[in-house]
Scaffold this active site. Sequence first.
Site, short mmCIF file in Angstrom:
data_model
loop_
_atom_site.label_atom_id
_atom_site.label_comp_id
_atom_site.label_asym_id
_atom_site.label_seq_id
_atom_site.Cartn_x
_atom_site.Cartn_y
_atom_site.Cartn_z
N GLY A 172 0.77 -1.20 -0.04
CA GLY A 172 0.14 -0.07 0.05
C GLY A 172 0.92 1.25 0.09
O GLY A 172 0.13 2.45 -0.12
N ASP A 182 0.48 -5.47 3.71
CA ASP A 182 0.82 -4.23 4.29
C ASP A 182 0.22 -4.17 5.70
O ASP A 182 -0.62 -4.62 6.11
CB ASP A 182 0.13 -2.91 3.24
N LYS A 210 20.79 5.62 0.84
CA LYS A 210 20.92 5.66 2.23
C LYS A 210 21.91 4.74 3.07
O LYS A 210 22.42 4.88 4.04
CB LYS A 210 19.84 6.29 3.02
N ASN A 214 15.83 9.44 -3.64
CA ASN A 214 14.36 9.71 -3.33
C ASN A 214 13.58 9.91 -4.56
O ASN A 214 13.93 9.91 -5.61
CB ASN A 214 14.33 11.40 -2.91
N VAL A 215 12.26 9.64 -4.01
CA VAL A 215 11.22 9.36 -5.01
C VAL A 215 10.26 10.49 -4.87
O VAL A 215 9.53 10.76 -4.02
CB VAL A 215 10.47 7.89 -4.89
N ARG A 220 18.91 17.92 9.83
CA ARG A 220 18.16 16.91 10.82
C ARG A 220 18.99 15.75 11.30
O ARG A 220 19.91 15.55 10.71
CB ARG A 220 16.78 16.82 10.10
#
Length: 629
Positions: A306, A329, A425, A461-462, A553
């Site tokens: 999902g 999910d 990452k 990243n998407v 962050r």
Amino acid sequence: MKFQRLLTNKNLYLMLIGESFFFAMALVIAFLLRFEFDIPAEYARQMTTLLPVAVFFKIAFFWMTGLYRGMWRYTGLADLWKIGRAVFMAEVALIIYVAFTAHFHGHPRSVFILDPLLAFVFACGARVMIRSLYEISLRPKDWRSVLLPANFCAPQLGIRALIVGADADGARIAKEILDVRDSGLHLVGFVDDDSSRIGRRIHDLPVHGPLSALVGVAQMTRAEEILVSAGQSGERLREIVDACEAAQLRIKKLPALADIASGKVSVKALRDVRYEDLLGREEVHLDEAGIKGYLADKVVLVTGAGGSIGSELCRQIIRFEPRLLVLFDAGEENLYSIEMELLHQHGFTRYVTVLGQVQDAALVEAVFLARQPQVVFHAAAYKHVPMLECNPWQAVTNNIIGSRTVMEASVRHGAGRFVLVSTDKAVRPTNVMGASKRVAELLMHGFQGGGTTFMAVRFGNVLGSSGSVIPLFRGQIERGGPVTVTHPDVTRYFMTIPEAAQLIVQAGALGQGGEIFVLKMGQPVRIAELARDLIVLSGKDPAEIRVKFTGLRPGEKLYEELITAGEGVLETGHEKIMVLRADRAFVESDDKLAILVEAAQCFDIEGVRQGLLVLVPEYTPVKNAAGAH
């Protein structure tokens, strides 16, 4: 049936009567011109004899070429070419008739040249006149609508817009917009860099340029918006965005001409230019035969079905006709959403849903026992970097223990292929999320050789995924700012969700065992520039919306990598996929992993970090600007 409907159309008989009159007039005028408007009695009788034959041949060939099946109000260039062919064939038939019946004795040759020319002019003129009257009838009922150009006398309603590009596509787009009465747009011209087009007019609209002079063009035309076609490249779109920023114009993207022509969308279906458009990603070319070979008629399990990537994986997988798709999910709402989409939007019914967590070993075992999946896509994971820095035990439980549980079940039940969705990452990780995904990659190597072909796919990243920065930026822009960026120099790799999912599915066909596939993601993007671009694309002035730098962050680094030390880069058969072959596997990991799991069960933040350091020596935890981990 079509022929019967044609015969019941009263307009057909009006066309036939009118056309017969024009063809008769063409022959009469041809004789008049030949004899300088004084036709001798002998040739008048000859003309009278030829008249019904000439009209018959022309009507017959017009009918055969389909000229009576169209509507004159929509006459186009293709119809004029048809008329030319039909007139030529009819005149050839008439000449053959005369040669056969009279051997051309006493027949003036020039008549057979003048007649087709006049017939062509009359037939084309009648159609053009009908179309002109039809278009005039659509304009406001005003004397100016007949005497003046349409764009001069049209009421100044709608958004004043310029079209970028005065090429064939731009001209067709303009024609589509002009033909729609309530498009909500008032076209004021084109903008083009081609000096041979600047100063000309297309559909009575001026061509301005170049794009670098857009500020002056916008002031002169009082334009409010720029329209770009769907075929613009990412590099060209960025130039247009920069020009629109200087001119303070909004920018909208038009639907593809093919979609407009097919009736799928209306020309009014404008949309904002999205950041994905600026990336200029080329269409992914898939080896559909290879993918179908490992997915068709197979039971396929997708964990995290999902989520952003998982749901798109499901959309891609059903194209290859699996026997059964198992949707696994932990989120009830996400699972229900993809189930309803597959059922109602795609008409796919060969699926089952499983609501649960991948670390639930008993549930995973029951699913594998009942469904016997042959291909597993493991996309379930926690991915939010700062959130997992504060709750690192969840990274261990979900990303590591959950991955190991699904891997063990895959080997135990003989799944043919296992594809792990990883992340950039995991390369020299500086955060818990990246380190946990690196452990999952190493675990995958440990399971290799047990009858299941394991592979991982690593990407950045998407755009549009859960946790993506773009929805955050858009919300901040709508509220008037500021837009919060962590650091002026931070960069990230980006790709679209469909592109990522397609390449994951493709990588699954390429794997031989133990590979880590890396998706080629182009050039890294500076997040500060991304924020500025989104401000412009939202129709806002970057001078009015402040970009605020908040500091990195917890767990974040300035830039991401796709390859780590000790990994050799190899090309694959696909232009957008590379493969890494690592020399090390996950050796003697049970005790080390047990210590990590124990720390996670005790919610020991430092214990989890230390456990990850033991398993991933290249893991280097960083501190944020506030000094905390």
